[in-house]
Design a protein around this motif. Structure first.
Motif, PDB file in Angstrom:
ATOM      1  N   SER A 186      44.485  44.949  46.245  1.00 21.20           N
ATOM      2  CA  SER A 186      43.116  45.091  46.709  1.00 21.20           C
ATOM      3  C   SER A 186      41.269  45.055  45.460  1.00 21.20           C
ATOM      4  O   SER A 186      40.628  45.192  45.853  1.00 21.20           O
ATOM      5  N   TYR A 187      42.032  45.690  44.187  1.00 22.00           N
ATOM      6  CA  TYR A 187      41.609  46.249  43.515  1.00 22.00           C
ATOM      7  C   TYR A 187      42.020  45.487  41.275  1.00 22.00           C
ATOM      8  O   TYR A 187      41.483  45.922  40.489  1.00 22.00           O
ATOM      9  N   VAL A 188      42.787  44.428  42.007  1.00 27.23           N
ATOM     10  CA  VAL A 188      43.031  43.401  41.424  1.00 27.23           C
ATOM     11  C   VAL A 188      42.295  41.896  41.531  1.00 27.23           C
ATOM     12  O   VAL A 188      42.291  41.249  42.497  1.00 27.23           O
ATOM     13  N   LEU A 189      42.061  41.290  39.879  1.00 26.79           N
ATOM     14  CA  LEU A 189      42.089  40.350  39.423  1.00 26.79           C
ATOM     15  C   LEU A 189      42.751  39.838  39.157  1.00 26.79           C
ATOM     16  O   LEU A 189      42.525  39.569  37.392  1.00 26.79           O
TER      17      LEU A 189
ATOM     18  N   ALA B 254      45.403  40.364  34.655  1.00 22.66           N
ATOM     19  CA  ALA B 254      44.378  41.281  35.674  1.00 22.66           C
ATOM     20  C   ALA B 254      44.029  41.951  35.426  1.00 22.66           C
ATOM     21  O   ALA B 254      44.579  42.992  33.867  1.00 22.66           O
ATOM     22  N   THR B 255      43.213  41.919  35.645  1.00 16.76           N
ATOM     23  CA  THR B 255      41.603  43.127  35.353  1.00 16.76           C
ATOM     24  C   THR B 255      41.349  43.297  36.475  1.00 16.76           C
ATOM     25  O   THR B 255      41.434  42.742  37.916  1.00 16.76           O
ATOM     26  N   PHE B 256      40.295  44.472  36.557  1.00 17.90           N
ATOM     27  CA  PHE B 256      39.725  45.232  37.905  1.00 17.90           C
ATOM     28  C   PHE B 256      39.283  43.967  38.880  1.00 17.90           C
ATOM     29  O   PHE B 256      38.314  42.933  37.823  1.00 17.90           O
ATOM     30  N   TYR B 257      39.166  44.064  39.847  1.00 17.67           N
ATOM     31  CA  TYR B 257      38.597  43.230  40.421  1.00 17.67           C
ATOM     32  C   TYR B 257      37.205  44.174  41.313  1.00 17.67           C
ATOM     33  O   TYR B 257      36.642  44.634  41.146  1.00 17.67           O
ATOM     34  N   THR B 258      35.916  42.634  40.607  1.00 18.19           N
ATOM     35  CA  THR B 258      34.461  42.602  41.024  1.00 18.19           C
ATOM     36  C   THR B 258      34.120  41.701  41.513  1.00 18.19           C
ATOM     37  O   THR B 258      34.834  40.564  41.703  1.00 18.19           O
ATOM     38  N   PRO B 259      33.172  41.755  42.599  1.00 11.20           N
ATOM     39  CA  PRO B 259      32.887  40.678  43.247  1.00 11.20           C
ATOM     40  C   PRO B 259      32.279  39.441  42.391  1.00 11.20           C
ATOM     41  O   PRO B 259      32.798  38.208  42.458  1.00 11.20           O
ATOM     42  N   GLU B 260      31.339  40.213  41.027  1.00 11.88           N
ATOM     43  CA  GLU B 260      31.353  38.902  40.747  1.00 11.88           C
ATOM     44  C   GLU B 260      32.263  38.096  39.695  1.00 11.88           C
ATOM     45  O   GLU B 260      32.203  36.579  39.320  1.00 11.88           O
ATOM     46  N   GLY B 261      33.379  39.058  39.381  1.00 12.14           N
ATOM     47  CA  GLY B 261      34.656  38.191  39.225  1.00 12.14           C
ATOM     48  C   GLY B 261      35.687  37.107  39.547  1.00 12.14           C
ATOM     49  O   GLY B 261      36.244  35.949  39.694  1.00 12.14           O
ATOM     50  N   LEU B 262      34.691  37.212  41.385  1.00 13.32           N
ATOM     51  CA  LEU B 262      35.979  36.097  41.253  1.00 13.32           C
ATOM     52  C   LEU B 262      35.337  34.218  41.542  1.00 13.32           C
ATOM     53  O   LEU B 262      35.787  33.161  41.109  1.00 13.32           O
ATOM     54  N   GLN B 263      33.849  34.194  39.954  1.00 15.42           N
ATOM     55  CA  GLN B 263      33.742  33.236  39.687  1.00 15.42           C
ATOM     56  C   GLN B 263      34.764  33.001  38.347  1.00 15.42           C
ATOM     57  O   GLN B 263      34.620  31.783  38.322  1.00 15.42           O
TER      58      GLN B 263
END
Length: 510
Positions: free
Chosen positions: A492-495, A476-485
């Motif tokens: 909440s803060y995890v991708l 897992a890495t930190f969530y950013t909106p661009e990470g949804l790609q």
């Protein structure tokens, strides 16, 4: 009369040949047995007493030192082993493969040696590879000593960024006793030959910390053997890059950047733990189905030699890569000389530098040495045969891994074959079926966040299956909106980043 005698003689001859074949296989299994603790200590003492090598303790915090990294069995040439297995000739000498890191040399390098004979070695020779090209020292695996210096550097980084980390995450790295941060490092360590640069990702140090990235990553150049020369080349914070920690702090304090603020940490939030929560539809007041052996096991284990339902083979667990079987026979006929785990590779993608850089080649993390203790009733049935393993990796002595391998027979709950022959008048002419059991040899590899369960399965009809099951934690890495790609938001803060994983099993025929 004569026909009966000839048939009896032929039967006795076949029986004698089968017995001789079994004895050769049993005796030959020792060829493939892993090094014993005594052999490991003897090899260590022999090499340490060679003044030209100048070996020192692997656990010393110095990086510019000569030390043993890895020690494991060096397999003999195939034709030499087959002479012992098929003709009953003398077994080839046992040898050890030793990987030495030479950091205290004008040109630091990684060199492999073959040490023989065992158990009392008296000689060593350098192991060469195609083109006789040296292994670059920058390509070596991470060791305990290097991680200690990484930790020390991160403490300096965290001290400078203490206010940023505390305000953003509620956790601290420097001088911490409660609500602390930890880290995970990313491989490969650079994009060009000769580099040694690693992205380090900070995480909350709680159970399941793999699922708690905090949005703070640093790129460390740790190529130098003097940790005082290491530098921080880049900092990534909340989707923004900085050339230094000082630049991050300056812009953070001046309000010239987008700050991150993680939700208040809830110690009762169990999402990353293995603590059961929520409603379960499974009854806990009654035991589930269990494997039983009413009359004891139907397989036989003698040292590293296994027999079951016509099968026989030798096994070992290679420290660098994991489970292997040799001289695999069914009804006395060799099916394969070697079936062995070679590699597990995972490629990730993502928006953060740690995510986009991650390409794990797990044999480089000594995947075979991460075969930790198996829990009866969970990792293996209670009836299983459990075997200890010994490894010599980044250490100064053999390390015992208790119950690191298990062997058991189980039912597959489906018939091996069956047929219901209907008479098409509401009845049947006959029914025939065979229950299906299989022998399982199992180890695991816990490489940081994920756990691989390795199974070699042996069926009664002469079929062998190799199987891997992946579990543990996601990368897992930190969530950013661009990470949804590149993945899915799992908290909440995890991708949870997408990955492609491949495994390599080697088959060598006779």
């Amino acid at each position: 009369m004569w026909c009966h005698r000839l048939l009896l003689l032929a039967t006795l001859a076949i029986s004698a040949a089968e017995s001789a074949g079994r004895m050769n296989a049993l005796d030959g299994a020792a060829i493939f047995a892993d090094l014993t603790p005594r052999e490991m200590r003897n090899v260590r003492d022999y090499l340490t007493n060679r003044p030209e090598l100048g070996l020192t303790s692997a656990r010393s915090k110095k990086l510019d030192k000569n030390s043993i990294l890895l020690m494991e069995l060096h397999l003999p040439r195939k034709h030499e082993a087959l002479r012992a297995l098929d003709r009953g000739q003398a077994r080839p000498e046992r040898e050890a493969r030793v990987v030495v890191q030479f950091g205290d040399q004008p040109r630091p390098n990684v060199t492999e040696y073959v040490v023989s004979p065992l158990p009392i070695p008296t000689s060593h020779r350098r192991k060469t590879f195609k083109g006789d090209r040296p292994i670059k020292f920058e390509s070596r695996p991470m060791t305990w000593a290097e991680y200690a210096h990484v930790y020390a550097l991160l403490e300096k980084v965290a001290l400078t960024a203490h206010a940023v980390l505390l305000e953003s995450t509620g956790f601290a790295f420097h001088n911490c006793t409660d609500r602390c941060l930890t880290f995970s490092d990313i491989a490969p360590r650079g994009l060009a030959s000769g580099e040694r640069r690693s992205w380090i990702m900070l995480q909350k140090f709680v159970e399941g910390y793999f699922l708690h990235p905090v949005g703070f990553e640093v790129l460390i150049n740790h190529r130098s053997l003097d940790p005082e020369q290491w530098t921080v080349e880049k900092v990534w914070y909340n989707g923004q890059y900085f050339d230094s920690v000082e630049e991050l702090v300056e812009r953070y304090e001046s309000g010239e950047m987008e700050k991150a603020k993680l939700p208040e940490h809830d110690d009762e939030d169990l999402f990353s733990t293995y603590v059961p929560r929520g409603h379960s539809n499974t009854r806990t007041d009654k035991h589930g189905p269990k494997l039983v052996e009413p009359q004891g096991p139907r397989y036989n284990v003698e040292r590293n030699f296994v027999e079951y339902a016509g099968w026989s083979f030798a096994y070992r667990v290679r420290s660098s890569a994991g489970l292997q079987v040799f001289d695999l026979r069914f009804n006395g006929e060799r099916i394969a000389y070697e079936v062995s785990l070679q590699e597990a590779i995972a490629f990730y993608s993502g928006d953060t530098p740690a995510a986009m850089q991650t390409k794990y080649i797990d044999a480089g993390w000594a995947m075979g040495t991460s075969d930790y203790e198996l829990a009866p009733g969970i990792d293996c049935p209670e009836i299983a045969t459990f075997v200890d393993r010994y490894h010599y990796y980044d250490t100064d002595k053999p390390i015992r891994y208790k119950n690191a391998l298990c062997i058991f027979e189980m039912t597959t709950a489906t018939p091996l074959r069956r047929h219901f022959n209907s008479n098409f008048s509401g009845g049947y002419n006959f029914y025939a079926g065979l229950e299906n059991h299989v022998l399982v040899v199992r180890t695991t590899s816990t490489v940081y966040n994920y756990d691989y369960i390795w199974d070699f399965l042996f069926y009664q009809n002469g079929v062998m299956e190799s199987r891997v099951s992946a579990t543990g934690y996601i990368h897992a890495t930190f969530y950013t909106p661009e990470g949804l790609q590149y993945g899915t938001r799992v908290y909440s803060y995890v991708l949870g980043t997408s990955t492609r994983t491949s495994f390599t099993i080697k088959w060598t025929w006779t």
